[in-house]
Design a protein around this motif. Sequence first.
Motif, PDB file in Angstrom:
ATOM      1  N   PHE A  22       0.843  -1.184   0.000  1.00 37.07           N
ATOM      2  CA  PHE A  22       0.000   0.000   0.000  1.00 37.07           C
ATOM      3  C   PHE A  22       0.885   1.243   0.000  1.00 37.07           C
ATOM      4  CE2 PHE A  22      -2.367  -3.340   2.085  1.00 37.07           C
ATOM      5  CZ  PHE A  22      -3.611  -3.242   1.500  1.00 37.07           C
ATOM      6  N   GLU A  23       0.447   2.269  -0.711  1.00 35.26           N
ATOM      7  CA  GLU A  23       1.096   3.574  -0.656  1.00 35.26           C
ATOM      8  C   GLU A  23       0.232   4.452   0.238  1.00 35.26           C
ATOM      9  OE1 GLU A  23       4.036   4.367  -1.995  1.00 35.26           O
ATOM     10  OE2 GLU A  23       4.222   2.357  -2.834  1.00 35.26           O
ATOM     11  N   GLN A  24       0.861   5.160   1.144  1.00 40.23           N
ATOM     12  CA  GLN A  24       0.112   5.932   2.134  1.00 40.23           C
ATOM     13  C   GLN A  24       0.561   7.386   2.127  1.00 40.23           C
ATOM     14  OE1 GLN A  24       0.225   4.167   6.017  1.00 40.23           O
ATOM     15  NE2 GLN A  24      -0.274   6.075   7.021  1.00 40.23           N
ATOM     16  N   ALA A  25      -0.405   8.286   2.170  1.00 41.97           N
ATOM     17  CA  ALA A  25      -0.154   9.724   2.285  1.00 41.97           C
ATOM     18  C   ALA A  25      -1.261  10.322   3.144  1.00 41.97           C
ATOM     19  CB  ALA A  25      -0.133  10.385   0.919  1.00 41.97           C
ATOM     20  N   SER A  26      -0.962  11.392   3.815  1.00 39.34           N
ATOM     21  CA  SER A  26      -1.962  12.048   4.663  1.00 39.34           C
ATOM     22  C   SER A  26      -2.073  13.522   4.285  1.00 39.34           C
ATOM     23  CB  SER A  26      -1.554  11.954   6.133  1.00 39.34           C
ATOM     24  OG  SER A  26      -1.499  10.626   6.538  1.00 39.34           O
ATOM     25  N   TRP A  27      -3.302  14.006   4.291  1.00 38.10           N
ATOM     26  CA  TRP A  27      -3.552  15.413   4.046  1.00 38.10           C
ATOM     27  C   TRP A  27      -4.481  15.929   5.132  1.00 38.10           C
ATOM     28  CZ3 TRP A  27      -3.452  12.011  -0.056  1.00 38.10           C
ATOM     29  CH2 TRP A  27      -2.627  12.342  -1.115  1.00 38.10           C
ATOM     30  N   LYS A  28      -4.331  17.184   5.493  1.00 37.42           N
ATOM     31  CA  LYS A  28      -5.291  17.870   6.334  1.00 37.42           C
ATOM     32  C   LYS A  28      -6.086  18.754   5.400  1.00 37.42           C
ATOM     33  CE  LYS A  28      -4.606  18.843  11.102  1.00 37.42           C
ATOM     34  NZ  LYS A  28      -4.006  19.636  12.136  1.00 37.42           N
ATOM     35  N   ILE A  29      -7.361  18.448   5.262  1.00 36.53           N
ATOM     36  CA  ILE A  29      -8.206  19.198   4.329  1.00 36.53           C
ATOM     37  C   ILE A  29      -9.271  19.929   5.143  1.00 36.53           C
ATOM     38  CG2 ILE A  29      -9.755  19.031   2.361  1.00 36.53           C
ATOM     39  CD1 ILE A  29      -8.338  16.386   1.651  1.00 36.53           C
ATOM     40  N   ASN A  30      -9.158  21.228   5.194  1.00 37.90           N
ATOM     41  CA  ASN A  30     -10.132  22.039   5.931  1.00 37.90           C
ATOM     42  C   ASN A  30     -11.236  22.479   4.976  1.00 37.90           C
ATOM     43  OD1 ASN A  30      -8.696  21.882   8.341  1.00 37.90           O
ATOM     44  ND2 ASN A  30      -7.339  23.515   7.681  1.00 37.90           N
ATOM     45  N   LYS A  31     -11.985  21.503   4.500  1.00 34.51           N
ATOM     46  CA  LYS A  31     -13.032  21.750   3.523  1.00 34.51           C
ATOM     47  C   LYS A  31     -14.132  20.711   3.702  1.00 34.51           C
ATOM     48  CE  LYS A  31     -13.583  22.323  -1.411  1.00 34.51           C
ATOM     49  NZ  LYS A  31     -12.960  22.370  -2.718  1.00 34.51           N
ATOM     50  N   SER A  32     -15.365  21.088   3.453  1.00 34.33           N
ATOM     51  CA  SER A  32     -16.485  20.149   3.513  1.00 34.33           C
ATOM     52  C   SER A  32     -16.785  19.639   2.115  1.00 34.33           C
ATOM     53  CB  SER A  32     -17.733  20.838   4.061  1.00 34.33           C
ATOM     54  OG  SER A  32     -17.525  21.204   5.400  1.00 34.33           O
ATOM     55  N   PHE A  33     -17.217  18.386   2.040  1.00 37.78           N
ATOM     56  CA  PHE A  33     -17.578  17.784   0.770  1.00 37.78           C
ATOM     57  C   PHE A  33     -18.986  17.228   0.889  1.00 37.78           C
ATOM     58  CE2 PHE A  33     -12.998  17.564   1.005  1.00 37.78           C
ATOM     59  CZ  PHE A  33     -12.624  18.007  -0.257  1.00 37.78           C
ATOM     60  N   PRO A  34     -19.794  17.372  -0.173  1.00 34.23           N
ATOM     61  CA  PRO A  34     -21.146  16.826  -0.138  1.00 34.23           C
ATOM     62  C   PRO A  34     -21.125  15.306   0.019  1.00 34.23           C
ATOM     63  CG  PRO A  34     -20.875  18.294  -2.020  1.00 34.23           C
ATOM     64  CD  PRO A  34     -19.526  18.077  -1.419  1.00 34.23           C
ATOM     65  N   ARG A  35     -22.158  14.769   0.652  1.00 39.06           N
ATOM     66  CA  ARG A  35     -22.296  13.321   0.813  1.00 39.06           C
ATOM     67  C   ARG A  35     -22.219  12.649  -0.553  1.00 39.06           C
ATOM     68  NH1 ARG A  35     -26.714   9.502   1.599  1.00 39.06           N
ATOM     69  NH2 ARG A  35     -26.012   7.957   3.103  1.00 39.06           N
ATOM     70  N   ARG A  36     -21.555  11.522  -0.617  1.00 43.55           N
ATOM     71  CA  ARG A  36     -21.333  10.726  -1.825  1.00 43.55           C
ATOM     72  C   ARG A  36     -20.353  11.352  -2.811  1.00 43.55           C
ATOM     73  NH1 ARG A  36     -26.411   6.982  -3.297  1.00 43.55           N
ATOM     74  NH2 ARG A  36     -26.913   6.379  -1.187  1.00 43.55           N
ATOM     75  N   SER A  37     -19.647  12.402  -2.407  1.00 39.65           N
ATOM     76  CA  SER A  37     -18.562  12.931  -3.243  1.00 39.65           C
ATOM     77  C   SER A  37     -17.445  11.903  -3.276  1.00 39.65           C
ATOM     78  CB  SER A  37     -17.992  14.217  -2.646  1.00 39.65           C
ATOM     79  OG  SER A  37     -18.924  15.246  -2.668  1.00 39.65           O
ATOM     80  N   GLN A  38     -16.642  11.942  -4.323  1.00 38.82           N
ATOM     81  CA  GLN A  38     -15.497  11.050  -4.406  1.00 38.82           C
ATOM     82  C   GLN A  38     -14.213  11.860  -4.452  1.00 38.82           C
ATOM     83  OE1 GLN A  38     -16.002   8.286  -7.690  1.00 38.82           O
ATOM     84  NE2 GLN A  38     -16.600   6.753  -6.199  1.00 38.82           N
ATOM     85  N   LEU A  39     -13.246  11.432  -3.652  1.00 36.42           N
ATOM     86  CA  LEU A  39     -11.903  11.997  -3.702  1.00 36.42           C
ATOM     87  C   LEU A  39     -11.001  10.933  -4.287  1.00 36.42           C
ATOM     88  CD1 LEU A  39     -11.704  13.640  -0.165  1.00 36.42           C
ATOM     89  CD2 LEU A  39     -12.233  14.733  -2.343  1.00 36.42           C
ATOM     90  N   CYS A  40     -10.291  11.283  -5.340  1.00 36.66           N
ATOM     91  CA  CYS A  40      -9.448  10.309  -6.042  1.00 36.66           C
ATOM     92  C   CYS A  40      -7.991  10.760  -6.020  1.00 36.66           C
ATOM     93  CB  CYS A  40      -9.915  10.157  -7.484  1.00 36.66           C
ATOM     94  SG  CYS A  40     -11.641   9.618  -7.612  1.00 36.66           S
ATOM     95  N   VAL A  41      -7.102   9.786  -6.122  1.00 38.11           N
ATOM     96  CA  VAL A  41      -5.670  10.036  -6.099  1.00 38.11           C
ATOM     97  C   VAL A  41      -5.067   9.543  -7.405  1.00 38.11           C
ATOM     98  CG1 VAL A  41      -3.519   9.505  -4.904  1.00 38.11           C
ATOM     99  CG2 VAL A  41      -5.621   9.742  -3.606  1.00 38.11           C
TER     100      VAL A  41
END
Length: 52
Positions: free
Chosen positions: A18-37
């Motif tokens: 597994f590749e692992q990275a961490s971000w602190k995101i001070n933002k709201s996302f709507p339910r069922r949004s997708q965040l992709c890498v």
Amino acid sequence: MVRGWKATSAREARGHRFEQASWKINKSFPRRSQLCVEFTGHDRMPCVTIKR
């Protein structure tokens, strides 16, 4: 784009790498949004779906 480039660290568990990275995101996302890498040199784009 939420954030720019970030180095990952490799982890191995139960025979899978597994590749692992961490971000602190001070933002709201709507339910069922997708965040992709996006990984350089790979066609697949892993995503996570926001549940709450």
